[in-house]
Design an enzyme around this catalytic site. Structure first.
Site, PDB file in Angstrom:
ATOM      1  N   GLU A 279      49.378  76.827  67.281  1.00 52.88           N
ATOM      2  CA  GLU A 279      49.466  75.914  68.425  1.00 52.88           C
ATOM      3  C   GLU A 279      50.931  75.584  68.651  1.00 52.88           C
ATOM      4  OE1 GLU A 279      46.995  72.450  68.324  1.00 52.88           O
ATOM      5  OE2 GLU A 279      45.250  73.559  67.575  1.00 52.88           O
TER       6      GLU A 279
ATOM      7  N   GLU B  88      43.152  72.622  61.392  1.00 58.07           N
ATOM      8  CA  GLU B  88      43.649  71.290  61.031  1.00 58.07           C
ATOM      9  C   GLU B  88      42.702  70.559  60.086  1.00 58.07           C
ATOM     10  OE1 GLU B  88      44.463  68.988  64.502  1.00 58.07           O
ATOM     11  OE2 GLU B  88      45.940  70.361  65.297  1.00 58.07           O
TER      12      GLU B  88
END
Length: 539
Positions: free
Chosen positions: A231, A156
């Protein structure tokens, strides 16, 4: 997969004398990354049934302990999990040793941020100077572990949002370093905002997407590349806690108006509720089934972990786990197990059936099973026979009116009986039962026994909402190192020998003393309950 491991012995000699020997454990396997078929290991298709794991070991904290890590992996393996993403920093080498021995696949991850900060004092302060030596030493340390199937050099990172070449240029540099150190494995960086037509994913390697996944767009742009969810889900729940009314949807964000209780800091365990950016397991399963080229997923997360207690930041630990912080299985565990171990004959009923304040009120009943039909009975009266439809992954009876007694489900698969299960209304708490995961320990000062304390009624059933305060004590060559109960809102210090049960359960962790064999007796006491004892042997 049963792993076969080997040892390469490197000997350094001078004048026909061996002056040093170094042993390197390794494995031999082939890995194929196919954009249409997914992952092939030794030519066999293997669906990635993975989870994300933070590095902490719950009540024991962050320092590595072999037995605690082994327990986590054993619990995940029984679930049907076959892969771990090491989120978001290099793991302990010993954890990779365990993954090698147990046959897990590993996505090994090194950086949680690059040059752009996530917090004031994070790695961005020295990334420019240190990213190359850190990345090279990381690869060199871990590359002989056969469990590792890919490298991740970012999670991220904010640089992915750059529509220009800046973030992509840095990603290309990092990917190049990885290829120099290990040309045998692909690498990736997890993306949660980058889109397929942006520069970043073209430089990052394998697409590792997050919720909400845009599989078709990535697959169209990169048809030759394997795609997985780095995820998935981000579902929320508190073990054994059920809040009403229950949403009629298959996925809904947790909020004060549905699924959440901000005063108790709890999230309902009907396993339908999520973080604002998340999806229930059911929704993830359907999305992946509709995009068969997706190689699999890494669920956020395998176990609850310390910190990041979305949605209640006054709590101590997360709600994301399939397993709670103490190691007790949430209902969600059985939903994933039905998905990941479809040949396992099980049927799991939720919620518990002890609701003295809900007599006559609608109390939905859900069942998790790999079966395709199920019939529910309340006090031997049928509540209907249900068939799973397309994209359905649970059985639901949403209009059951609560009456105390017995719930029973009979399930079927392909017209044949599959698995039955029963829950019944519990009585008042009368006793404690202690159950040790292992009764024989090494007297090495490192081994551990994880002992579950169950609050029972006179019939031996767990009292599902019991919160009795338990005092633990120990005799013999051992010590109590921590207690827990899996409640994210419990701020009692982990070393405390007093712990309230949470929804009927508590945990005490015992460590033997070094070099002192013998018997350890652990006791649990609570007001108005019969005292429980369990004996451990150290050798």
């Amino acid at each position: 997969m049963k792993p076969n491991l080997y040892v390469a012995a490197t000997r350094l000699s001078a004048e026909n004398q061996t002056i040093d020997t170094y042993e390197t454990r390794f494995g031999i396997r082939s890995l194929t990354y196919d954009g249409g078929k997914g992952l092939l290991v030794n030519g066999q298709h293997v669906r990635v049934q993975g989870v994300n794991q933070h590095h902490d070991l719950g009540a024991l904290g962050a320092a590595f302990n072999f037995r605690a890590a082994q327990r986590q992996l054993e619990t995940l393996q029984d679930l049907g999990c076959n892969a771990i993403r090491m989120s978001h920093n290099p793991p302990a080498s010993e954890l990779l040793d365990l993954a090698d021995e147990m046959g897990f696949l590993v996505l090994d991850e090194v950086f949680d941020m690059w040059e752009r900060q996530k917090t004031t004092n994070d790695q961005h302060l020295f990334f420019s100077d240190w990213h190359e030596p850190i990345l090279r030493s990381f690869i060199r340390r871990d590359r002989n572990h056969p469990s590792i199937i890919a490298w991740s050099f970012g999670n991220e990172v904010s640089e992915q949002e750059n529509t220009g070449a800046g973030g992509a240029t840095l990603a290309q540099e990092l990917r190049g370093i990885v290829r120099e150190e290990d040309p045998t494995r692909p690498s990736t960086a997890s993306m949660n905002t980058a889109k397929p037509d942006m520069p970043f994913p073209q430089a990052a390697g394998l697409p590792g997407t997050k919720t909400p996944p845009i599989y078709p767009d990535f697959h169209e742009k990169f048809p030759e590349k394997l795609i997985w969810s780095s995820e998935s889900a981000a579902a929320l729940s508190t073990r054994g806690t059920y809040l009403f009314p229950v949403t009629s949807e298959y996925s809904a964000p947790s909020s004060a108006s549905g699924g959440g209780d901000s005063s108790l800091l709890q999230v309902s365990a009907y396993e339908l509720y999520t973080a604002p950016f998340g999806s229930s397991p059911d929704k993830v399963f359907a999305t992946q089934d509709n995009n068969s080229y997706v190689a699999g997923e890494f669920v956020w997360s395998g176990w609850d972990y310390l910190g990041e207690p979305t949605p209640y930041y006054d709590a101590r630990s997360s709600y994301f786990g399939i397993v709670d912080l103490a190691g007790f299985k949430k209902d969600r565990y059985h939903l994933y197990q039905a998905r990941w171990r479809p040949d396992l004959k099980t049927a799991h009923i939720l919620p518990h059936w002890t609701w003295p304040d809900r007599v006559g009120q609608v109390t939905p009943v859900h069942v998790f099973s790999a079966a395709d039909e199920a019939e529910l009975f309340l006090n031997d009266k049928s509540q209907g026979r249900v068939t799973k439809g397309a994209s359905n992954y649970r059985f639901r009876w949403d209009k059951v009116a609560y009456q105390p007694g017995t719930l029973r489900v009979a399930t079927y698969k392909n017209g044949e009986p599959w698995a039955n299960s029963t829950v019944r209304t519990a009585g008042d708490a009368t006793q404690i039962r202690l159950v040790a995961d292992r009764a024989t320990l090494k007297a090495d000062g490192k081994d551990l026994s994880f002992i579950t304390a169950e609050i029972l009624d006179s019939n031996g059933d767990v009292v599902p909402r019991a919160d009795n305060a338990i005092t633990f004590s120990i005799e013999g060559p051992g010590e109590i190192v921590a207690t827990d109960n899996g409640n994210p809102a419990d701020m009692t210090a982990f070393p405390s020998k007093e712990r309230k049960a949470f929804n009927g359960l508590a945990l005490v962790i015992v460590r033997p003393k070094t070099g002192v064999p013998g018997e350890i007796v652990v006791s649990a006491k609570a007001n108005d309950l019969a005292t429980a004892r369990v004996t451990l042997t150290t050798q």
